[in-house]
Design a protein around this motif. Sequence first.
Motif, PDB file in Angstrom:
ATOM      1  N   VAL A   1       0.878  -1.203   0.009  1.00 32.19           N
ATOM      2  CA  VAL A   1       0.124   0.001  -0.115  1.00 32.19           C
ATOM      3  C   VAL A   1       0.899   1.358   0.091  1.00 32.19           C
ATOM      4  CG1 VAL A   1      -1.667   1.021   1.269  1.00 32.19           C
ATOM      5  CG2 VAL A   1      -1.727  -1.181   1.398  1.00 32.19           C
ATOM      6  N   HIS A   2       0.514   2.140  -0.784  1.00 30.93           N
ATOM      7  CA  HIS A   2       1.511   3.540  -1.086  1.00 30.93           C
ATOM      8  C   HIS A   2       0.290   4.584  -0.117  1.00 30.93           C
ATOM      9  CE1 HIS A   2       4.073   6.567  -2.539  1.00 30.93           C
ATOM     10  NE2 HIS A   2       2.983   7.180  -2.935  1.00 30.93           N
ATOM     11  N   ILE A   3       0.680   4.905   0.813  1.00 29.53           N
ATOM     12  CA  ILE A   3      -0.005   5.950   1.622  1.00 29.53           C
ATOM     13  C   ILE A   3       0.758   7.508   1.392  1.00 29.53           C
ATOM     14  CG2 ILE A   3      -1.089   6.641   3.775  1.00 29.53           C
ATOM     15  CD1 ILE A   3      -0.689   3.791   4.661  1.00 29.53           C
ATOM     16  N   PRO A   4       0.103   7.997   0.490  1.00 35.63           N
ATOM     17  CA  PRO A   4       1.061   9.217   0.251  1.00 35.63           C
ATOM     18  C   PRO A   4       0.837  10.329   1.328  1.00 35.63           C
ATOM     19  CG  PRO A   4      -0.510   8.952  -1.519  1.00 35.63           C
ATOM     20  CD  PRO A   4      -0.623   8.091  -0.635  1.00 35.63           C
ATOM     21  N   TRP A   5      -0.286  10.444   1.770  1.00 36.73           N
ATOM     22  CA  TRP A   5      -0.783  11.373   2.677  1.00 36.73           C
ATOM     23  C   TRP A   5      -2.009  10.894   3.448  1.00 36.73           C
ATOM     24  CZ3 TRP A   5       0.475  12.451  -2.477  1.00 36.73           C
ATOM     25  CH2 TRP A   5       1.629  13.144  -2.212  1.00 36.73           C
ATOM     26  N   ILE A   6      -1.910  10.943   4.842  1.00 34.36           N
ATOM     27  CA  ILE A   6      -3.032  10.261   5.487  1.00 34.36           C
ATOM     28  C   ILE A   6      -4.271  11.304   5.179  1.00 34.36           C
ATOM     29  CG2 ILE A   6      -3.688   9.966   7.822  1.00 34.36           C
ATOM     30  CD1 ILE A   6      -1.386   8.293   7.287  1.00 34.36           C
ATOM     31  N   GLY A   7      -5.162  10.473   5.175  1.00 33.87           N
ATOM     32  CA  GLY A   7      -6.660  11.064   4.899  1.00 33.87           C
ATOM     33  C   GLY A   7      -7.097  11.219   3.200  1.00 33.87           C
ATOM     34  N   GLU A   8      -5.944  10.871   2.314  1.00 36.05           N
ATOM     35  CA  GLU A   8      -6.304  10.619   1.177  1.00 36.05           C
ATOM     36  C   GLU A   8      -6.412   9.336   0.710  1.00 36.05           C
ATOM     37  OE1 GLU A   8      -7.433  13.000  -0.815  1.00 36.05           O
ATOM     38  OE2 GLU A   8      -6.726  14.697   0.583  1.00 36.05           O
ATOM     39  N   CYS A   9      -6.375   9.130  -0.588  1.00 36.29           N
ATOM     40  CA  CYS A   9      -6.508   7.554  -0.900  1.00 36.29           C
ATOM     41  C   CYS A   9      -5.178   6.898  -0.548  1.00 36.29           C
ATOM     42  CB  CYS A   9      -6.757   7.434  -2.470  1.00 36.29           C
ATOM     43  SG  CYS A   9      -8.403   8.053  -2.963  1.00 36.29           S
ATOM     44  N   TRP A  10      -5.366   5.542   0.019  1.00 42.96           N
ATOM     45  CA  TRP A  10      -4.199   4.686   0.077  1.00 42.96           C
ATOM     46  C   TRP A  10      -4.165   3.684  -1.059  1.00 42.96           C
ATOM     47  CZ3 TRP A  10      -4.797   2.025   5.761  1.00 42.96           C
ATOM     48  CH2 TRP A  10      -4.792   3.148   6.685  1.00 42.96           C
ATOM     49  N   LEU A  11      -3.305   3.921  -1.878  1.00 39.58           N
ATOM     50  CA  LEU A  11      -3.178   3.118  -3.245  1.00 39.58           C
ATOM     51  C   LEU A  11      -2.635   1.923  -3.159  1.00 39.58           C
ATOM     52  CD1 LEU A  11      -2.499   6.260  -5.294  1.00 39.58           C
ATOM     53  CD2 LEU A  11      -4.495   5.274  -5.074  1.00 39.58           C
ATOM     54  N   TRP A  12      -3.266   0.959  -3.751  1.00 42.54           N
ATOM     55  CA  TRP A  12      -2.847  -0.406  -3.941  1.00 42.54           C
ATOM     56  C   TRP A  12      -1.892  -0.727  -4.830  1.00 42.54           C
ATOM     57  CZ3 TRP A  12      -2.562  -4.485  -0.835  1.00 42.54           C
ATOM     58  CH2 TRP A  12      -2.549  -5.825  -1.579  1.00 42.54           C
ATOM     59  N   ALA A  13      -0.550  -1.073  -4.469  1.00 44.90           N
ATOM     60  CA  ALA A  13       0.404  -1.175  -5.519  1.00 44.90           C
ATOM     61  C   ALA A  13       0.872  -2.475  -5.846  1.00 44.90           C
ATOM     62  CB  ALA A  13       1.739  -0.286  -5.023  1.00 44.90           C
ATOM     63  N   GLY A  14       0.192  -3.355  -5.291  1.00 45.56           N
ATOM     64  CA  GLY A  14       0.313  -4.990  -5.495  1.00 45.56           C
ATOM     65  C   GLY A  14      -0.555  -5.404  -6.892  1.00 45.56           C
ATOM     66  N   ALA A  15      -0.352  -6.862  -6.575  1.00 39.57           N
ATOM     67  CA  ALA A  15      -1.064  -7.499  -7.879  1.00 39.57           C
ATOM     68  C   ALA A  15      -2.743  -6.935  -7.905  1.00 39.57           C
ATOM     69  CB  ALA A  15      -1.237  -8.845  -7.634  1.00 39.57           C
ATOM     70  N   LYS A  16      -3.148  -7.124  -9.449  1.00 37.27           N
ATOM     71  CA  LYS A  16      -4.536  -6.287  -9.738  1.00 37.27           C
ATOM     72  C   LYS A  16      -5.412  -7.438 -10.176  1.00 37.27           C
ATOM     73  CE  LYS A  16      -2.699  -1.777 -10.569  1.00 37.27           C
ATOM     74  NZ  LYS A  16      -2.504  -1.103 -11.797  1.00 37.27           N
ATOM     75  N   MET A  17      -6.663  -7.374  -9.942  1.00 40.48           N
ATOM     76  CA  MET A  17      -7.532  -8.326 -10.931  1.00 40.48           C
ATOM     77  C   MET A  17      -8.209  -7.739 -12.122  1.00 40.48           C
ATOM     78  SD  MET A  17     -10.007  -9.791  -7.793  1.00 40.48           S
ATOM     79  CE  MET A  17      -9.433 -10.927  -6.703  1.00 40.48           C
ATOM     80  N   LYS A  18      -8.357  -8.486 -12.938  1.00 38.06           N
ATOM     81  CA  LYS A  18      -8.855  -7.922 -14.143  1.00 38.06           C
ATOM     82  C   LYS A  18      -9.889  -6.793 -14.134  1.00 38.06           C
ATOM     83  CE  LYS A  18      -7.931 -11.753 -17.375  1.00 38.06           C
ATOM     84  NZ  LYS A  18      -8.319 -13.082 -17.799  1.00 38.06           N
ATOM     85  N   ASP A  19     -10.846  -6.931 -13.249  1.00 40.81           N
ATOM     86  CA  ASP A  19     -11.903  -5.934 -12.903  1.00 40.81           C
ATOM     87  C   ASP A  19     -11.166  -4.619 -12.461  1.00 40.81           C
ATOM     88  OD1 ASP A  19     -11.239  -6.552 -10.299  1.00 40.81           O
ATOM     89  OD2 ASP A  19     -13.341  -7.448  -9.772  1.00 40.81           O
ATOM     90  N   GLY A  20     -10.004  -4.425 -12.044  1.00 44.10           N
ATOM     91  CA  GLY A  20      -9.307  -3.352 -11.940  1.00 44.10           C
ATOM     92  C   GLY A  20      -9.090  -3.112 -10.111  1.00 44.10           C
ATOM     93  N   TYR A  21      -9.506  -4.035  -9.446  1.00 44.15           N
ATOM     94  CA  TYR A  21      -9.497  -4.076  -7.930  1.00 44.15           C
ATOM     95  C   TYR A  21      -8.206  -4.798  -7.603  1.00 44.15           C
ATOM     96  CZ  TYR A  21     -14.192  -2.784  -7.513  1.00 44.15           C
ATOM     97  OH  TYR A  21     -15.424  -2.069  -7.584  1.00 44.15           O
ATOM     98  N   GLY A  22      -7.531  -4.402  -6.500  1.00 48.41           N
ATOM     99  CA  GLY A  22      -6.433  -5.071  -6.075  1.00 48.41           C
ATOM    100  C   GLY A  22      -6.685  -6.637  -5.505  1.00 48.41           C
ATOM    101  N   ASN A  23      -5.546  -7.207  -5.797  1.00 45.50           N
ATOM    102  CA  ASN A  23      -5.737  -8.639  -5.393  1.00 45.50           C
ATOM    103  C   ASN A  23      -4.822  -9.110  -4.252  1.00 45.50           C
ATOM    104  OD1 ASN A  23      -6.426 -11.408  -5.567  1.00 45.50           O
ATOM    105  ND2 ASN A  23      -5.342 -11.548  -7.683  1.00 45.50           N
ATOM    106  N   PHE A  24      -4.960  -9.654  -3.178  1.00 47.82           N
ATOM    107  CA  PHE A  24      -4.171  -9.842  -2.103  1.00 47.82           C
ATOM    108  C   PHE A  24      -4.810 -11.457  -1.536  1.00 47.82           C
ATOM    109  CE2 PHE A  24      -3.561  -9.854   2.442  1.00 47.82           C
ATOM    110  CZ  PHE A  24      -2.011  -9.511   2.514  1.00 47.82           C
ATOM    111  N   LYS A  25      -3.371 -12.224  -1.225  1.00 47.86           N
ATOM    112  CA  LYS A  25      -3.659 -13.437  -0.864  1.00 47.86           C
ATOM    113  C   LYS A  25      -3.610 -13.633   0.480  1.00 47.86           C
ATOM    114  CE  LYS A  25      -2.144 -18.218  -2.234  1.00 47.86           C
ATOM    115  NZ  LYS A  25      -1.128 -18.845  -2.969  1.00 47.86           N
TER     116      LYS A  25
END
Length: 164
Positions: A20-44
């Motif tokens: 997870v990339h957290i540039p600034w607290i309170g804003e979006c925490w961006l998933w930088a790992g694997a992604k699913m085809k539908d655009g969502y983050g994928n986590f095992k």
Amino acid sequence: MPNDAALPLTDIFSRFMGHVHIPWIGECWLWAGAKMKDGYGNFKANGKYVRAHRFAYEHFNGPIQPGMEVCHSCDNPLCVNPKHLFQATHTDNMRDCISKSRHRHGERHSGAKLNADSVRTIRSWYADSINGERPTLKYVADIFGVCQQTVLNVINRKVWAHVA
Ligand SMILES: [Zn+2]
């Protein structure tokens, strides 16, 4: 949301936050790992794949009720900020998507994939110089599915100037 001291820092959670990339607290925490085809983050987790935002919701906010979906108030599928996540029924979610796509359709600007919220998010990333860290134009362009010039135009208010 519990504060950091209250979080059980299990191995699995540490691994999750490593993606997870957290540039600034309170804003979006961006998933930088694997992604699913539908655009969502994928986590095992525990041997099975889950959508990253659902994992984040359950970890920070509590159990997801049966049949409920986890939606984004920020409209960014890669965001895993628990404050931006809420539960809704599938019907609510579809209705939300339909109203959003209609809304977007009506906005005739360069960068039609953007909306007022994403414009505010992008500007906040570049306005806020905490730690002097800023995402690259390419990174932001990829997230929102627009070209880098559009991101630059948003920041410089050449487009979306009416958004405060
Ligand atoms: Zn978000």
